[in-house]
Design a protein around this motif. Structure first.
Motif, PDB file in Angstrom:
ATOM      1  N   ARG A   1      51.404 -29.110   9.691  1.00  0.00           N
ATOM      2  CA  ARG A   1      52.768 -29.641   9.807  1.00  0.00           C
ATOM      3  C   ARG A   1      52.974 -30.322  11.149  1.00  0.00           C
ATOM      4  O   ARG A   1      53.621 -31.379  11.236  1.00  0.00           O
ATOM      5  CB  ARG A   1      53.790 -28.521   9.608  1.00  0.00           C
TER       6      ARG A   1
ATOM      7  N   PHE B   1      61.194 -33.419   6.084  1.00  0.00           N
ATOM      8  CA  PHE B   1      60.639 -33.236   4.744  1.00  0.00           C
ATOM      9  C   PHE B   1      59.127 -33.383   4.819  1.00  0.00           C
ATOM     10  O   PHE B   1      58.615 -34.390   5.307  1.00  0.00           O
ATOM     11  CB  PHE B   1      61.227 -34.259   3.778  1.00  0.00           C
ATOM     12  N   TYR B   2      58.432 -32.372   4.311  1.00  0.00           N
ATOM     13  CA  TYR B   2      56.970 -32.326   4.395  1.00  0.00           C
ATOM     14  C   TYR B   2      56.396 -32.539   2.999  1.00  0.00           C
ATOM     15  O   TYR B   2      56.403 -31.613   2.159  1.00  0.00           O
ATOM     16  CB  TYR B   2      56.555 -30.971   4.969  1.00  0.00           C
ATOM     17  N   PRO B   3      55.872 -33.740   2.691  1.00  0.00           N
ATOM     18  CA  PRO B   3      55.405 -34.064   1.335  1.00  0.00           C
ATOM     19  C   PRO B   3      54.365 -33.101   0.756  1.00  0.00           C
ATOM     20  O   PRO B   3      54.473 -32.751  -0.430  1.00  0.00           O
ATOM     21  CB  PRO B   3      54.833 -35.481   1.491  1.00  0.00           C
ATOM     22  N   PRO B   4      53.342 -32.640   1.512  1.00  0.00           N
ATOM     23  CA  PRO B   4      52.358 -31.735   0.891  1.00  0.00           C
ATOM     24  C   PRO B   4      52.976 -30.464   0.311  1.00  0.00           C
ATOM     25  O   PRO B   4      52.494 -29.939  -0.695  1.00  0.00           O
ATOM     26  CB  PRO B   4      51.413 -31.412   2.058  1.00  0.00           C
TER      27      PRO B   4
ATOM     28  N   TRP C   1      56.327 -30.390  -0.361  1.00  0.00           N
ATOM     29  CA  TRP C   1      57.500 -30.902  -1.083  1.00  0.00           C
ATOM     30  C   TRP C   1      58.752 -30.081  -0.775  1.00  0.00           C
ATOM     31  O   TRP C   1      59.516 -29.690  -1.640  1.00  0.00           O
ATOM     32  CB  TRP C   1      57.242 -30.926  -2.582  1.00  0.00           C
ATOM     33  N   GLU C   2      58.941 -29.836   0.528  1.00  0.00           N
ATOM     34  CA  GLU C   2      60.114 -29.103   0.974  1.00  0.00           C
ATOM     35  C   GLU C   2      60.400 -29.439   2.430  1.00  0.00           C
ATOM     36  O   GLU C   2      59.564 -30.036   3.127  1.00  0.00           O
ATOM     37  CB  GLU C   2      59.890 -27.598   0.837  1.00  0.00           C
ATOM     38  N   THR C   3      61.574 -29.077   2.877  1.00  0.00           N
ATOM     39  CA  THR C   3      61.954 -29.286   4.272  1.00  0.00           C
ATOM     40  C   THR C   3      61.424 -28.128   5.110  1.00  0.00           C
ATOM     41  O   THR C   3      61.647 -26.958   4.772  1.00  0.00           O
ATOM     42  CB  THR C   3      63.482 -29.383   4.411  1.00  0.00           C
TER      43      THR C   3
END
Length: 314
Positions: A96, A256-259, A261-263
């Protein structure tokens, strides 16, 4: 062709000797010996090339600077714990951190180049008041980093120019802080690119019927492309390394962290390393710093390769 092969062979031999000497000095526990060896070998190479006293003195001074730049990095790398580095490479928290530490600087660099390009072009034309404009562009270079963060909060936070914009603890705030400190590098590099364009070429395009915009798009900008790319690279590198301004504006960033799929929450790399160090684990901070350093150098080398090839990836 033969001379180039000979030069490469000599360079490879010199690098091999340097690596062996460094490894031996570290293994023996006397890394200072390598610093001395590097300076002495530089003087010896200059002597072998018949560079004279001035050439040997110059080689010695250059070697001292190389020692100051490369030696700490080499020693830092040599003293890493491979197991701990691999552990950090598998750590989701580090993933992250790397994501936000590459993504946010990329946005800052793109913004600095996009908005700085017309300003750099204007400054390259020496407009009235150009000295004042250049001073404003260069001003962030002398502002202390922590002060830069406070300035960004005053300028864009509550009661600032964009009161509805979420700044504190957000990617937007981090990007604004990074842009503030990196924009001078982008603008000045792009301006150097425009300054290198021969005005006679632009004049020839105008004579043949091209408008000002066509001349800029088809002649000036392509010829200054390397300066634009260099400005973007420098702005990105400066953004990646920024600590003070980002720590004030966005010590912890929610994004927002795509891998996943959540904040999630994390920190910009220098802040993350600092927090790890404050937690009492110098070894873990070293491992995280090494991962960031390796990723940053890899990206930097690839982009510089593209720049050296005139924008073409081989």
């Amino acid at each position: 062709m033969t001379d180039r092969i000979g030069d490469r062979t000599l360079l490879l031999a010199v690098l091999t000797v340097q690596v062996v000497a460094f490894a031996l000095s570290v293994a023996l526990g006397y890394p200072t010996l390598y610093a001395v060896f590097m300076v002495v070998s530089a003087i010896a190479l200059a002597y072998g090339a018949d560079a004279g006293v001035a050439g040997m003195a110059g080689a010695a001074l250059a070697a001292v600077l190389l020692v100051a730049l490369a030696f700490p990095l080499a020693l830092f790398t040599a003293r890493q714990d491979p197991g701990l580095v691999l552990e950090k490479l598998r750590d989701p928290a580090v993933h992250r951190m790397l994501y936000v530490s590459l993504y946010a600087p990329l946005l800052a660099a793109a913004f600095a180049v996009l908005t700085g390009l017309p300003l750099a072009y204007l400054l390259s034309r020496d407009p009235p008041g150009g000295a004042l404009l250049q001073s404003v562009v260069d001003l962030p270079l002398v502002v202390p980093h922590a002060v830069a963060g406070i300035v960004v909060l005053f300028g864009f936070g509550e009661g600032g120019a964009l009161p509805g914009l979420p700044v504190l603890g957000t990617v937007v705030g981090a990007v604004l802080a990074m842009t503030f400190v990196s924009a001078p590098y982008a603008v000045n590099s792009i301006r150097n690119g425009f300054d290198s364009v021969d005005s006679r070429v632009e004049h020839a395009a105008r004579v043949h019927g091209a408008s000002r915009f066509e001349t800029f798009r088809r002649v000036t900008l392509p010829l200054a492309a390397r300066g634009v790319l260099t400005g973007g690279v420098l702005a990105w590198a400066r953004s990646v390394s920024e600590f003070g301004a980002v720590a004030v504006v966005a010590y912890t960033i929610r994004f927002f962290y795509p891998p996943a799929w959540e904040t999630v929450s994390s920190s910009h790399a220098p802040v993350f390393v600092f927090k790890t160090y404050l937690a009492g684990s110098l070894d873990e901070a070293n491992a995280v710093a090494f991962v960031l350093l390796a990723v940053s150098i890899g990206i930097f080398v690839v982009v510089r390769r593209v720049a050296d090839d005139g924008g073409r990836v081989l």
